[in-house]
Design a protein around this motif. Structure first.
Motif, PDB file in Angstrom:
ATOM      1  N   ASP A 137       0.801  -1.215   0.000  1.00 30.27           N
ATOM      2  CA  ASP A 137       0.000   0.000   0.000  1.00 30.27           C
ATOM      3  C   ASP A 137       0.841   1.276   0.000  1.00 30.27           C
ATOM      4  OD1 ASP A 137      -2.658   0.456  -0.284  1.00 30.27           O
ATOM      5  OD2 ASP A 137      -2.949   1.069   1.812  1.00 30.27           O
ATOM      6  N   THR A 138       2.132   1.124   0.194  1.00 28.59           N
ATOM      7  CA  THR A 138       2.961   2.339   0.280  1.00 28.59           C
ATOM      8  C   THR A 138       3.224   2.915  -1.112  1.00 28.59           C
ATOM      9  OG1 THR A 138       5.031   1.090   0.141  1.00 28.59           O
ATOM     10  CG2 THR A 138       4.147   1.492   2.353  1.00 28.59           C
ATOM     11  N   ALA A 139       3.380   4.211  -1.122  1.00 31.45           N
ATOM     12  CA  ALA A 139       3.631   4.899  -2.398  1.00 31.45           C
ATOM     13  C   ALA A 139       4.966   4.461  -3.001  1.00 31.45           C
ATOM     14  CB  ALA A 139       3.627   6.402  -2.175  1.00 31.45           C
ATOM     15  N   ALA A 140       5.966   4.267  -2.144  1.00 34.62           N
ATOM     16  CA  ALA A 140       7.289   3.894  -2.654  1.00 34.62           C
ATOM     17  C   ALA A 140       7.235   2.530  -3.347  1.00 34.62           C
ATOM     18  CB  ALA A 140       8.296   3.858  -1.510  1.00 34.62           C
ATOM     19  N   PHE A 141       6.521   1.591  -2.738  1.00 33.93           N
ATOM     20  CA  PHE A 141       6.385   0.263  -3.340  1.00 33.93           C
ATOM     21  C   PHE A 141       5.704   0.369  -4.705  1.00 33.93           C
ATOM     22  CE2 PHE A 141       3.782  -3.461  -4.220  1.00 33.93           C
ATOM     23  CZ  PHE A 141       4.711  -4.486  -4.124  1.00 33.93           C
ATOM     24  N   LYS A 142       4.610   1.091  -4.734  1.00 32.80           N
ATOM     25  CA  LYS A 142       3.878   1.231  -6.007  1.00 32.80           C
ATOM     26  C   LYS A 142       4.737   1.936  -7.059  1.00 32.80           C
ATOM     27  CE  LYS A 142      -0.714   1.304  -3.909  1.00 32.80           C
ATOM     28  NZ  LYS A 142      -1.832   2.152  -3.461  1.00 32.80           N
ATOM     29  N   GLY A 143       5.500   2.916  -6.597  1.00 33.13           N
ATOM     30  CA  GLY A 143       6.378   3.625  -7.531  1.00 33.13           C
ATOM     31  C   GLY A 143       7.407   2.682  -8.136  1.00 33.13           C
ATOM     32  N   ALA A 144       7.954   1.802  -7.311  1.00 34.14           N
ATOM     33  CA  ALA A 144       8.954   0.852  -7.811  1.00 34.14           C
ATOM     34  C   ALA A 144       8.312  -0.144  -8.778  1.00 34.14           C
ATOM     35  CB  ALA A 144       9.602   0.126  -6.638  1.00 34.14           C
ATOM     36  N   VAL A 145       7.114  -0.611  -8.448  1.00 34.74           N
ATOM     37  CA  VAL A 145       6.413  -1.534  -9.355  1.00 34.74           C
ATOM     38  C   VAL A 145       6.129  -0.841 -10.685  1.00 34.74           C
ATOM     39  CG1 VAL A 145       4.272  -2.832  -9.730  1.00 34.74           C
ATOM     40  CG2 VAL A 145       5.410  -2.929  -7.497  1.00 34.74           C
ATOM     41  N   LEU A 146       5.688   0.397 -10.597  1.00 29.75           N
ATOM     42  CA  LEU A 146       5.429   1.163 -11.832  1.00 29.75           C
ATOM     43  C   LEU A 146       6.707   1.289 -12.663  1.00 29.75           C
ATOM     44  CD1 LEU A 146       3.086   3.996 -10.522  1.00 29.75           C
ATOM     45  CD2 LEU A 146       2.637   2.605 -12.545  1.00 29.75           C
ATOM     46  N   THR A 147       7.814   1.547 -11.993  1.00 25.22           N
ATOM     47  CA  THR A 147       9.091   1.689 -12.708  1.00 25.22           C
ATOM     48  C   THR A 147       9.444   0.402 -13.439  1.00 25.22           C
ATOM     49  OG1 THR A 147       9.855   3.276 -11.057  1.00 25.22           O
ATOM     50  CG2 THR A 147      11.545   2.235 -12.412  1.00 25.22           C
ATOM     51  N   ASP A 148       9.299  -0.718 -12.738  1.00 23.27           N
ATOM     52  CA  ASP A 148       9.583  -2.007 -13.380  1.00 23.27           C
ATOM     53  C   ASP A 148       8.665  -2.250 -14.576  1.00 23.27           C
ATOM     54  OD1 ASP A 148      11.772  -2.966 -12.008  1.00 23.27           O
ATOM     55  OD2 ASP A 148      10.570  -3.887 -10.422  1.00 23.27           O
ATOM     56  N   LEU A 149       7.393  -1.928 -14.404  1.00 23.92           N
ATOM     57  CA  LEU A 149       6.445  -2.142 -15.504  1.00 23.92           C
ATOM     58  C   LEU A 149       6.769  -1.255 -16.703  1.00 23.92           C
ATOM     59  CD1 LEU A 149       3.158  -2.242 -13.390  1.00 23.92           C
ATOM     60  CD2 LEU A 149       4.017  -4.148 -14.766  1.00 23.92           C
ATOM     61  N   GLU A 182      -3.676   1.384 -14.022  1.00 24.25           N
ATOM     62  CA  GLU A 182      -4.372   1.078 -12.762  1.00 24.25           C
ATOM     63  C   GLU A 182      -3.576   1.638 -11.564  1.00 24.25           C
ATOM     64  OE1 GLU A 182      -5.129  -3.134 -12.538  1.00 24.25           O
ATOM     65  OE2 GLU A 182      -5.378  -3.038 -10.364  1.00 24.25           O
ATOM     66  N   LEU A 183      -2.273   1.331 -11.552  1.00 25.24           N
ATOM     67  CA  LEU A 183      -1.447   1.776 -10.423  1.00 25.24           C
ATOM     68  C   LEU A 183      -1.277   3.298 -10.399  1.00 25.24           C
ATOM     69  CD1 LEU A 183       1.451  -0.837 -10.145  1.00 25.24           C
ATOM     70  CD2 LEU A 183      -0.158  -0.205  -8.347  1.00 25.24           C
ATOM     71  N   TRP A 184      -1.132   3.877 -11.572  1.00 25.36           N
ATOM     72  CA  TRP A 184      -0.997   5.334 -11.628  1.00 25.36           C
ATOM     73  C   TRP A 184      -2.275   6.005 -11.087  1.00 25.36           C
ATOM     74  CZ3 TRP A 184       1.832   9.348 -11.286  1.00 25.36           C
ATOM     75  CH2 TRP A 184       1.399  10.601 -11.724  1.00 25.36           C
ATOM     76  N   GLY A 185      -3.397   5.394 -11.362  1.00 20.91           N
ATOM     77  CA  GLY A 185      -4.660   5.912 -10.820  1.00 20.91           C
ATOM     78  C   GLY A 185      -4.613   5.989  -9.301  1.00 20.91           C
ATOM     79  N   GLU A 186      -3.978   4.991  -8.683  1.00 20.68           N
ATOM     80  CA  GLU A 186      -3.864   4.993  -7.218  1.00 20.68           C
ATOM     81  C   GLU A 186      -2.824   6.018  -6.753  1.00 20.68           C
ATOM     82  OE1 GLU A 186      -3.074   1.001  -5.862  1.00 20.68           O
ATOM     83  OE2 GLU A 186      -4.576   0.153  -7.205  1.00 20.68           O
ATOM     84  N   VAL A 187      -1.663   5.989  -7.413  1.00 21.96           N
ATOM     85  CA  VAL A 187      -0.554   6.858  -6.986  1.00 21.96           C
ATOM     86  C   VAL A 187      -0.868   8.335  -7.227  1.00 21.96           C
ATOM     87  CG1 VAL A 187       1.806   7.523  -7.625  1.00 21.96           C
ATOM     88  CG2 VAL A 187       1.255   5.123  -7.208  1.00 21.96           C
ATOM     89  N   SER A 188      -1.506   8.615  -8.347  1.00 22.60           N
ATOM     90  CA  SER A 188      -1.719  10.025  -8.712  1.00 22.60           C
ATOM     91  C   SER A 188      -2.724  10.708  -7.795  1.00 22.60           C
ATOM     92  CB  SER A 188      -2.169  10.146 -10.170  1.00 22.60           C
ATOM     93  OG  SER A 188      -3.422   9.521 -10.341  1.00 22.60           O
ATOM     94  N   ALA A 189      -3.434   9.913  -7.024  1.00 30.59           N
ATOM     95  CA  ALA A 189      -4.388  10.520  -6.084  1.00 30.59           C
ATOM     96  C   ALA A 189      -3.669  11.432  -5.094  1.00 30.59           C
ATOM     97  CB  ALA A 189      -5.156   9.425  -5.355  1.00 30.59           C
ATOM     98  N   GLN A 190      -2.391  11.147  -4.831  1.00 32.95           N
ATOM     99  CA  GLN A 190      -1.650  11.974  -3.876  1.00 32.95           C
ATOM    100  C   GLN A 190      -0.798  13.037  -4.572  1.00 32.95           C
ATOM    101  OE1 GLN A 190       0.845   8.498  -2.447  1.00 32.95           O
ATOM    102  NE2 GLN A 190       2.444  10.098  -2.445  1.00 32.95           N
TER     103      GLN A 190
END
Lengths: 369, 348
Positions: A137-149, A182-190
């Motif tokens: 749920d952390t932003a850093a984790f999602k950011g890293a997943v997004l980077t890999d994708l 999908e992930l950007w939708g979550e991350v961009s909320a902040q």
């Protein structure tokens, strides 16, 4: 001048580099450094999901390259299966079997819909077992997943770049892009309005490059077009999640980190739990290959060869020769390379692992650590 | 690369001394020149030519009839300012295509007057101070190559880092510095010997390198590192690293003719970073009205105007170096990539 003779001269100048790493302090988190294994496991879980999307989207497809993408589900499992088994042996067994069923059904051309659905459910459960949902749920984790994708292989940028030669890599890129949205939708909320708008624009730029998952019959255009936007997008994501998403910014520190990460895995190998130890080596191999292999090859080709052989003796790694060996100075005779391979392969896993840790320490010193 | 700035400064100084010494009666045609700003438009496969007196595009020079397949990127100017050299390649770094070449544009006529093959996906280039040789980075083959300008013949090829990009020749013509994006290095080439003598690690994903006018320093931008590395050219070592911020994504860099400032195009923040070379610190960040994703940057001969090539807004921002503010934005072609200033004699 041969590359290794240049190395000695260059080493002195590397002392001034320590100040370069200071800039990495701009962001709060370093997920690829502070949670290397977790991000590697997440990468594998995400890739497995993309492959299931591919199998679901193209029922009945039996092209060899397509099957290769689906068969890689087993390779994905190897990157997190040990941890999963340690926490929930039944789930690990069920998931491994389900992934196998998907691969077999797809290969035979049968309807794989039920197998895919079953595997996807189990994969979701496994995700939560392997990686604490609070971390997910952390932003850093999602950011890293997004980077890999976006930048990993397979992924959005690489999928588009390889489309001419590997059409199903394009399809994996398309699947990765759907997950990115999908992930950007979550991350961009902040994110603030400017960064949200910038990120949305990057997606709007990339999206038309992947009108659907269908591999192109003939690829025309600029293979690097997706990468330019993907790189910029990752820059935006870094700011939004306040995380350093380029672990190679400080090469020497990364090499030292990988050596440090490898050392305890050697004890796990010695204890006989190779499956769990392999997960760490996969994580090390991923960061080394993406960030240090070519650089090490330029300064110390023998060391680069040694690291490469040791990694290959422990886990299945992609052959990255084409990039690192560019230019005549990096060439090595097949005979010599073969000898090195044999040396590494003859060692027990724990010994290979220790040799790998030592070589990575060496890399750190070569690169200015 | 901006040899023109160095040479124009010397020429201006010489003229001033001559005038002061009573040699003012030179023919008008020998003194009157006009500058032109050249912008390489990567996706349009053409070059926009701007008249800086009006800030208007006065010509567009097609480089290829296949935009989207062929692209112009790095540019360099001859020492007399009258020829612009453009590195041209296809979009696939893996292919050796006929489009891999170096094109010469005459600043007076804005016509292509020469071209020669430069296989291996040439990305950026520089010209020797005597104007006889070009060195180009070959992105696909991890090499740098030297070419004789008159014959187009390749005179040297040297292995450098992977994904070679930026090229700069030292003012004394002794060294060629070549950056490499994937290995994060600058390779130092002994130009006459045609040999690499050293690889220097700089920031992550180095893009462009420029020498100071006196040749004692080289400045290297690092896009992912968000830094400018300062290299002491006497021993080719990094002596300082200027942090612009990880989000800055710097690409091209322009050294002021007086040598007191660096102007760095920050693609990530759509800003221009002004660095004081005495302290190696950022003195000003120009953000307001700068176009989006500036990659290219160049400065005119008297150091009063800076021009940025903005790839996402397809524009050029004009910066007044006194107020350090944007005074104009000019529409150019799609994917504005690099910027360069040329000079042509004006008939009286």
């Amino acid at each position: 001048m041969r590359a290794h003779s240049i190395t000695a001269v260059a080493a002195v100048s590397l002392l001034a580099l320590s100040c370069a790493s200071a800039s990495a302090q701009d962001y709060t988190d370093r997920p690829f450094i502070d949670a290397t294994l977790v991000q590697s496991q997440a990468r594998a879980l995400e890739l497995a999901d993309l492959r299931l999307t591919l199998a679901e989207t193209f029922p009945g497809e039996t092209d060899d390259d397509f099957l290769e993408q689906i068969e890689s589900l087993q390779g994905d499992f190897a990157r997190f299966g040990g941890t999963l088994a340690a926490a929930d042996a039944d789930l690990a067994q069920s998931l491994e079997a389900a992934l196998q069923d998907v691969a077999e059904a797809v290969e035979s051309g049968e309807d794989a819909a039920e197998d895919i659905a079953e595997a996807r459910t189990l994969l979701g459960e496994a995700y939560d077992v392997v990686i604490d949902p609070a971390i997910q749920d952390t932003a850093a984790f999602k950011g890293a997943v997004l980077t890999d994708l976006l930048l990993g292989e397979p992924g959005v940028a690489e999928g588009y770049e390889e489309a001419g030669e590997e059409p199903w890599a394009f399809s994996m890129g398309w699947a990765a892009l759907q997950r990115v949205k999908e992930l950007w939708g979550e991350v961009s909320a902040q994110a603030d309005e400017t960064h949200r708008s910038d990120g949305d624009e990057m997606i709007a730029t990339i999206d038309p490059l992947f009108p659907n998952g269908e591999p192109p019959e003939r690829f025309v255009g600029n293979p690097e077009e997706a990468e330019a936007s993907a790189q910029r997008f990752v820059g935006i994501i870094e700011t939004v999640v306040s995380a350093d998403l380029y672990p190679g910014r400080d090469h020497a520190a990364l090499a030292a980190h990988l050596a440090e990460l490898t050392t305890p895995a050697c004890e796990v190998y010695a204890s006989g739990d190779e499956v769990v130890a392999d997960e760490t080596i996969y994580a090390v191999a991923g960061l080394y290959t993406d960030n240090l292999a070519e650089l090490t090859n330029l300064f110390a080709p023998e060391t680069a060869e040694e690291v490469s052989d040791l990694l290959a003796s422990l886990v299945e790694v992609e052959d990255e020769d084409e990039g690192g060996a560019a230019g005549e100075g990096a060439e090595q005779s097949d005979e010599t390379a073969g000898d090195d391979d044999d040396d590494a392969a003859s060692l027990a896993p724990a010994e290979s692992c220790e040799a790998l840790a030592e070589q990575l320490r060496q890399v750190g010193m070569i690169l200015g650590g | 690369m901006n040899h023109f700035n160095r040479n124009a400064l010397a020429l201006t100084t010489a003229l001033t001394l001559m005038i002061a010494g009573g040699f003012a009666a030179l023919p008008a045609s020998a003194q009157e020149t006009a500058e032109r700003v050249y912008i390489a438009n990567e996706y349009n496969a053409d070059i926009s030519v701007i008249d800086p007196t009006s800030d208007e595009v006065i010509a567009t020079i097609p480089i290829s009839e296949r935009p989207g397949d062929v692209r112009p990127r790095g540019m360099a100017v001859s020492p007399d300012g009258r020829t612009i050299y453009v590195s041209v390649s296809d979009f696939n770094p893996q292919l050796e295509a006929p489009e891999d070449k170096i094109v010469a544009i005459d600043v007076l006529s804005n016509e292509i007057i020469n071209e020669f093959r430069a296989g291996g996906n040439p990305e950026r280039l520089d010209v020797t101070p005597d104007g006889t040789q070009i060195w180009a980075s070959l992105e696909a083959t991890a090499q740098a190559a030297g070419y004789d300008i008159e014959t187009g013949r390749r005179t040297a090829v040297v292995r450098v880092g992977v994904e070679a990009e930026g090229v700069a020749i030292s003012p004394d013509a002794r060294w060629v510095y070549v950056t490499a994006e994937a290995t994060h290095t600058v390779t130092v080439i002994d130009r006459e010997a045609g040999q690499a003598i050293k690889h220097i690690i700089v920031g992550n994903r180095p893009r462009v390198v420029e020498f100071s006018q006196d040749g004692t320093r080289a400045y290297v931008t690092a896009e992912i590192g968000g830094t400018v590395s300062v290299i002491d050219t006497s021993d080719h070592t990094v002596i300082d690293t200027i942090n612009l911020g990880l989000d800055s994504r710097p690409v091209e860099i322009a050294v002021a003719p007086a040598g007191d400032r660096l102007y760095v195009a920050g693609g990530g923040t759509s800003a221009v970073y002004v660095i004081d070379t005495a302290t190696n610190e950022v003195s000003t960040v120009i953000r307001e009205q700068v176009g989006r994703r500036p990659w290219g940057i160049t400065i005119n001969s008297d150091g009063t105007r800076v021009y940025t090539a903005n790839g996402l807004s397809d524009s050029v921002s004009v910066i007044d170096t006194e107020c350090l503010c944007v005074i104009d934005n000019i529409s150019v072609g799609r994917g504005a990539h690099s910027a360069q200033v040329g000079v042509a004699p004006v008939e009286q």
